[in-house]
Design an enzyme around this catalytic site. Sequence first.
Site, PDB file in Angstrom:
ATOM      1  CE1 TYR A   1      -3.788  -2.374   0.330  1.00  0.00           C
ATOM      2  CE2 TYR A   1      -2.369  -3.467   1.937  1.00  0.00           C
ATOM      3  CZ  TYR A   1      -3.478  -3.469   1.116  1.00  0.00           C
ATOM      4  OH  TYR A   1      -4.277  -4.577   1.063  1.00  0.00           O
TER       5      TYR A   1
ATOM      6  CG  ASP B   1      -1.481 -13.148   6.877  1.00  0.00           C
ATOM      7  OD1 ASP B   1      -1.464 -14.053   7.725  1.00  0.00           O
ATOM      8  OD2 ASP B   1      -2.289 -13.113   5.951  1.00  0.00           O
TER       9      ASP B   1
ATOM     10  CG  HIS C   1       1.952  -8.859  -3.055  1.00  0.00           C
ATOM     11  ND1 HIS C   1       2.710  -9.610  -2.189  1.00  0.00           N
ATOM     12  CD2 HIS C   1       1.007  -8.264  -2.307  1.00  0.00           C
ATOM     13  CE1 HIS C   1       2.218  -9.477  -0.975  1.00  0.00           C
ATOM     14  NE2 HIS C   1       1.184  -8.674  -1.012  1.00  0.00           N
TER      15      HIS C   1
ATOM     16  CE1 TYR D   1      -8.734  -3.989   1.900  1.00  0.00           C
ATOM     17  CE2 TYR D   1      -8.957  -2.882   4.016  1.00  0.00           C
ATOM     18  CZ  TYR D   1      -8.296  -3.770   3.200  1.00  0.00           C
ATOM     19  OH  TYR D   1      -7.193  -4.432   3.683  1.00  0.00           O
ATOM     20  NE  ARG D   2      -4.350  -1.182   3.966  1.00  0.00           N
ATOM     21  CZ  ARG D   2      -3.835  -2.081   4.792  1.00  0.00           C
ATOM     22  NH1 ARG D   2      -4.545  -3.147   5.135  1.00  0.00           N
ATOM     23  NH2 ARG D   2      -2.641  -1.929   5.311  1.00  0.00           N
TER      24      ARG D   2
HETATM   25  C1  FAD Z   1       2.649 -10.519   2.497  1.00  0.00           C
HETATM   26  C2  FAD Z   1       1.802  -9.444   3.107  1.00  0.00           C
HETATM   27  C3  FAD Z   1       0.687  -9.782   3.857  1.00  0.00           C
HETATM   28  C4  FAD Z   1      -0.101  -8.785   4.431  1.00  0.00           C
HETATM   29  N1  FAD Z   1      -1.162  -9.160   5.197  1.00  0.00           N
HETATM   30  C5  FAD Z   1      -1.927  -8.212   5.774  1.00  0.00           C
HETATM   31  C6  FAD Z   1      -3.018  -8.581   6.614  1.00  0.00           C
HETATM   32  O1  FAD Z   1      -3.255  -9.767   6.892  1.00  0.00           O
HETATM   33  N2  FAD Z   1      -3.796  -7.591   7.111  1.00  0.00           N
HETATM   34  C7  FAD Z   1      -3.530  -6.270   6.873  1.00  0.00           C
HETATM   35  O2  FAD Z   1      -4.266  -5.424   7.367  1.00  0.00           O
HETATM   36  N3  FAD Z   1      -2.476  -5.906   6.122  1.00  0.00           N
HETATM   37  C8  FAD Z   1      -1.669  -6.822   5.576  1.00  0.00           C
HETATM   38  N4  FAD Z   1      -0.589  -6.438   4.822  1.00  0.00           N
HETATM   39  C9  FAD Z   1      -0.313  -5.001   4.611  1.00  0.00           C
HETATM   40  C10 FAD Z   1       0.646  -4.367   5.656  1.00  0.00           C
HETATM   41  O3  FAD Z   1       1.809  -5.146   5.792  1.00  0.00           O
HETATM   42  C11 FAD Z   1       0.010  -4.211   7.034  1.00  0.00           C
HETATM   43  O4  FAD Z   1      -1.247  -3.600   6.945  1.00  0.00           O
HETATM   44  C12 FAD Z   1       0.909  -3.436   7.999  1.00  0.00           C
HETATM   45  O5  FAD Z   1       0.497  -3.668   9.317  1.00  0.00           O
HETATM   46  C13 FAD Z   1       0.882  -1.924   7.750  1.00  0.00           C
HETATM   47  O6  FAD Z   1       2.088  -1.395   8.185  1.00  0.00           O
HETATM   48  P1  FAD Z   1       2.282  -0.555   9.539  1.00  0.00           P
HETATM   49  O7  FAD Z   1       1.454  -1.161  10.594  1.00  0.00           O
HETATM   50  O8  FAD Z   1       3.739  -0.449   9.752  1.00  0.00           O
HETATM   51  O9  FAD Z   1       1.639   0.848   9.148  1.00  0.00           O
HETATM   52  P2  FAD Z   1       2.417   2.163   8.710  1.00  0.00           P
HETATM   53  O10 FAD Z   1       3.161   1.898   7.456  1.00  0.00           O
HETATM   54  O11 FAD Z   1       3.158   2.729   9.842  1.00  0.00           O
HETATM   55  O12 FAD Z   1       1.173   3.116   8.431  1.00  0.00           O
HETATM   56  C14 FAD Z   1       0.283   2.907   7.374  1.00  0.00           C
HETATM   57  C15 FAD Z   1      -0.314   4.263   6.974  1.00  0.00           C
HETATM   58  O13 FAD Z   1      -1.171   4.736   8.022  1.00  0.00           O
HETATM   59  C16 FAD Z   1      -0.980   6.150   8.218  1.00  0.00           C
HETATM   60  N5  FAD Z   1      -0.420   6.339   9.564  1.00  0.00           N
HETATM   61  C17 FAD Z   1       0.445   5.493  10.170  1.00  0.00           C
HETATM   62  N6  FAD Z   1       0.685   5.909  11.417  1.00  0.00           N
HETATM   63  C18 FAD Z   1      -0.004   7.040  11.604  1.00  0.00           C
HETATM   64  C19 FAD Z   1      -0.157   7.893  12.707  1.00  0.00           C
HETATM   65  N7  FAD Z   1       0.461   7.644  13.854  1.00  0.00           N
HETATM   66  N8  FAD Z   1      -0.955   8.981  12.580  1.00  0.00           N
HETATM   67  C20 FAD Z   1      -1.595   9.234  11.415  1.00  0.00           C
HETATM   68  N9  FAD Z   1      -1.507   8.424  10.336  1.00  0.00           N
HETATM   69  C21 FAD Z   1      -0.718   7.339  10.429  1.00  0.00           C
HETATM   70  C22 FAD Z   1      -0.056   6.626   7.135  1.00  0.00           C
HETATM   71  O14 FAD Z   1      -0.807   7.078   6.020  1.00  0.00           O
HETATM   72  C23 FAD Z   1       0.710   5.363   6.758  1.00  0.00           C
HETATM   73  O15 FAD Z   1       1.161   5.371   5.430  1.00  0.00           O
HETATM   74  C24 FAD Z   1       0.237  -7.413   4.238  1.00  0.00           C
HETATM   75  C25 FAD Z   1       1.371  -7.080   3.479  1.00  0.00           C
HETATM   76  C26 FAD Z   1       2.150  -8.079   2.934  1.00  0.00           C
HETATM   77  C27 FAD Z   1       3.366  -7.683   2.166  1.00  0.00           C
END
Ligand code: FAD
Length: 523
Positions: A91, A150, A386, A468-469
């Site tokens: 994303y 995941d 991906h 949704y995203r």
């Molecule tokens: C193989 C694979 C499997 C995955 N499986 C899943 C799954 O099962 N479920 C799922 O939900 N996702 C999944 N993902 C997507 C992703 O890895 C996760 O959603 C991950 O938890 C998001 O990264 P993060 O928590 O570090 O968020 P971040 O990268 O820190 O934040 C995501 C976004 O939220 C906003 N944000 C973050 N922090 C703040 C803040 N403090 N204040 C305001 N805005 C903020 C920003 O816009 C930021 O770009 C997967 C990805 C891969 C590669």
Amino acid sequence: MKVPPGVSPADFSEALKQFEDVVGKEWVFTSDDDVDLYRDSYSPVWSEKEEPIPAAAVAPDGVEQVQAIIRIANKHNIPLWTISTGKNLGYGGSAPLLGGSVVLDLKRMNRVLEVNDKNHYALLEPGVSYFDLYRYIQDHKLKVWIDPPDPGWGSPVGNSLERGGGYTPMHDHFDAVCGMEVVLPNGEVMRTGMGALPGSETWQQYKYGFGPYVNGIFSQSSLGVVTKMGIWLFPEPEAYVSGTVMVWKRDDLIPLVNVFAELVSSGTFRGTVVLASPLWFGPPDAELDPLRISGSVKDLEEYGARKRIPFWSLPLYLYGPTEVVAAQWEHIKEKFSSISGVAFQEGPSYRFPLSGDELAKIRDTVPLGVPSLQIFSLLPPRSQGHIGFSPIIPMSGEALIEALTVFEGVHRELGAGRAVLTILSSFPRAFVIIDLFPVERDVEKNRKMREIYRRLVKEAAAHGWGEYRTHTTFMGDISNTYSFNNHALRRFHETIKDAVDPNGILSPGKCGIWPKRMRKAEA
Ligand SMILES: Cc1cc2nc3c(=O)[nH]c(=O)nc-3n(C[C@H](O)[C@H](O)[C@H](O)COP(=O)(O)OP(=O)(O)OC[C@H]3O[C@@H](n4cnc5c(N)ncnc54)[C@H](O)[C@@H]3O)c2cc1C
């Protein structure tokens, strides 16, 4: 040195110096090597001129430092892009949407402020990862579960703000948020819900507080920086039972989903399932692939009947007291028995807590509330990474068959090879279909992928299905499809944006919302 758009090098240098005064020189990153780490390694525009490369990154250690950074950014018109743990792969990763932004990296704010295993909630800073929270709970011998997505290296704060999901009964992560602390674009700190009451004793126990409920405007948003978040947890269950429901004809999906929807809406089943079609969308198979390509449902069904491969399989997981989950599984089987030929397969069952040895034998621990990075080894071997096209589809068998047929048709028409489609029940009354696209270090392949993706967005919208995203590259495309009454929703978002962030410093372009000074004519 790269500078933010519209900012002079002298002004940017001055802003960086002021950031250093706030957080210390070692927490402002400007070298190419450091900034490279904030690029999105799954970018569909890697190395192209559209790739949004940040100008710098700054990592504060507390809410006052966040406030100070925001005030400096306002003074110099510096666009900031907030990340919690920055693992948003698929994303946008940790990269901004607007090239030249400064990444506001909250990884140092990684304190677990409270975990309560009597009322089942936690209060967290944004840099706390799922692994950190799990470890804290284990170290303190608390009787609560987290619900990891995941990969467990992300954060409950970042993931919930993106409206991500896991697998246990707490799978809808934004739904589990209770109370936030937010630094607003003018640098002021606000607490939502009961947190607005000084000395409140129920900030993490009652979501709504008093007056208009604002938590939603900070999700998928550019309206604030969340510096604390309450999330609800799941009490450690006594037992877990799993099983799979299998049906053999394509149109059995219709009664299958009808029963499933009733089980979800009645609360008999709570969690995310991956509804699979081993015949239609299973892994590549030399015998099956020609039948899949021919598109003959009858041939597929006959093949499935011969080889005992179900057309649809629905794995279900139940959590709770031993007698209750056993009774639920019996009830579920009775409900699905109305479908002719239905078969059931019992899956693993567990009693908690599991020992370390028992856990080590389990391939996928995520549905048991134990974070892992196992998903990276479970995915089929593929390219650099991906991204997913992920529209929301009605929870009905008819709608699913139509959507799968439409998406597969787009792949075929544009010569994109077989679609890799996954159906998830991440949300209570709708499905999300994830169409997974490989991203490469190959400009031409990525360009083709973007063309297919954009066509899918349009095709889906024409059928009434919206995403949704999405990846930052496609946020404008998706926002354009939510266009009811001449984009009334986007205009409302922009009105709020202009009011609370007049200089447009926070996450410009996030979800198609641009600050006034950067807003272009509608597409
Ligand atoms: C193989 C694979 C499997 C995955 N499986 C899943 C799954 O099962 N479920 C799922 O939900 N996702 C999944 N993902 C997507 C992703 O890895 C996760 O959603 C991950 O938890 C998001 O990264 P993060 O928590 O570090 O968020 P971040 O990268 O820190 O934040 C995501 C976004 O939220 C906003 N944000 C973050 N922090 C703040 C803040 N403090 N204040 C305001 N805005 C903020 C920003 O816009 C930021 O770009 C997967 C990805 C891969 C590669």
